[in-house]
Enzyme design. Structure first.
Site, PDB file in Angstrom:
ATOM      1  N   TYR A  11       0.732  -1.264   0.032  1.00  0.00           N
ATOM      2  CA  TYR A  11      -0.048  -0.095   0.006  1.00  0.00           C
ATOM      3  C   TYR A  11       0.867   1.201   0.141  1.00  0.00           C
ATOM      4  O   TYR A  11       0.353   2.245   0.108  1.00  0.00           O
ATOM      5  CB  TYR A  11      -1.017  -0.210   1.206  1.00  0.00           C
ATOM      6  CG  TYR A  11      -0.208  -0.378   2.572  1.00  0.00           C
ATOM      7  CD1 TYR A  11       0.455   0.760   3.127  1.00  0.00           C
ATOM      8  CD2 TYR A  11       0.047  -1.518   2.974  1.00  0.00           C
ATOM      9  CE1 TYR A  11       1.334   0.460   4.116  1.00  0.00           C
ATOM     10  CE2 TYR A  11       0.928  -1.486   4.193  1.00  0.00           C
ATOM     11  CZ  TYR A  11       1.508  -0.803   4.983  1.00  0.00           C
ATOM     12  OH  TYR A  11       1.923  -0.907   5.969  1.00  0.00           O
ATOM     13  N   GLY A  12       2.208   0.986  -0.204  1.00  0.00           N
ATOM     14  CA  GLY A  12       2.844   2.389   0.346  1.00  0.00           C
ATOM     15  C   GLY A  12       4.252   2.312  -0.816  1.00  0.00           C
ATOM     16  O   GLY A  12       3.917   2.303  -2.072  1.00  0.00           O
ATOM     17  N   GLU A  84      10.895  -5.173   5.782  1.00  0.00           N
ATOM     18  CA  GLU A  84      10.072  -4.787   6.757  1.00  0.00           C
ATOM     19  C   GLU A  84      10.310  -4.801   8.229  1.00  0.00           C
ATOM     20  O   GLU A  84       9.573  -3.997   8.992  1.00  0.00           O
ATOM     21  CB  GLU A  84       8.555  -5.014   6.458  1.00  0.00           C
ATOM     22  CG  GLU A  84       7.977  -5.154   5.125  1.00  0.00           C
ATOM     23  CD  GLU A  84       7.735  -3.611   4.628  1.00  0.00           C
ATOM     24  OE1 GLU A  84       7.981  -2.496   5.404  1.00  0.00           O
ATOM     25  OE2 GLU A  84       7.329  -3.543   3.490  1.00  0.00           O
TER      26      GLU A  84
END
Length: 172
Positions: A11-12, A84
Site C-alpha cells: 500500500y506504500g 519490513e
C-alpha cells in the site's frame, strides 16, 4: 513440489513507480493486480514519510485503502519480512481480505501492519481519524526519506517512530 506462493498486499513505497518497488521486483514477486481492503483499516504517514497500516482503533475510524497485490514465494516473503523489519518489531505481517479492482472477487492476502506495540500510539500522534488516508500517493513518496538517508538500518526507523510518538504534535 514448490511451496505455494502467498498473496501480499502492498500500500506504500513498494507499489509500482514508488521508491522501494525495485526491491519487490528483485525479490521475484510478480504483480497480481490492484486491490483495496475489503474492510476499513487506518493508514497514516509517520516519520520519513513512511506509511503505516494499522487496525482501526475505534469503530468509526478507518478507510478502505488502495494498493497492489503480489504473489510472493516463500523466499520472497522472507526477504520482505527482513526488509519490513518484522524481526525488530517495526511491522508485523497480518492476514486481511482485499477486493480485486474492477471485480467483486475477494482475496486473502498478507500485509505489513505497524507492530501492535506502538500502533495505537502512532495513530494518536499522527492525529487519529483526521490523519487517515485512503492511499499512499506520489506526493507522500516525494517526501519519503529512504533508508540510506536515515539513522543506520531499519532500527533507525524504530528510533524515529518512538521519538515521533514521544513528541507533541504541532498545532494545525
Amino acid at each position: 513440489m514448490e511451496p505455494a506462493a502467498t498473496m501480499v498486499f502492498v500500500y506504500g513505497t513498494l507499489k509500482r513507480g514508488f521508491p522501494n518497488h525495485p526491491r519487490l521486483a528483485a525479490f521475484g514477486s510478480p504483480f497480481a493486480g490492484t486491490a483495496s481492503t475489503a474492510a476499513p483499516v487506518s493508514l497514516v504517514i509517520g516519520p520519513y514519510s513512511v506509511p503505516f497500516l494499522l487496525p482501526s482503533p475505534t469503530p468509526s475510524s478507518g478507510r478502505l485503502v488502495s494498493g497492489e497485490l503480489y504473489s510472493a514465494s516463500p523466499s520472497a516473503l522472507a526477504d520482505l519480512d527482513a526488509f519490513e523489519g518484522t524481526h525488530l518489531g517495526v511491522y508485523e505481517r497480518r492476514r486481511l481480505t482485499v477486493v480485486v479492482e474492477g471485480t467483486s472477487r475477494e482475496v486473502e492476502a498478507e500485509a505489513y501492519f505497524a507492530d501492535a506495540s506502538y500502533a495505537e500510539a502512532l495513530w494518536r500522534r499522527c492525529g487519529g481519524e483526521a490523519a487517515e488516508i485512503g492511499g499512499y500517493t506520489m506526493e507522500h513518496a516525494g517526501r519519503y526519506i529512504p533508508p540510506s538517508g536515515r539513522s543506520p538500518g531499519i532500527s533507525g526507523l524504530m528510533q524515529a517512530v518512538h521519538g515521533f510518538i514521544a513528541t507533541t504534535p504541532p498545532d494545525n
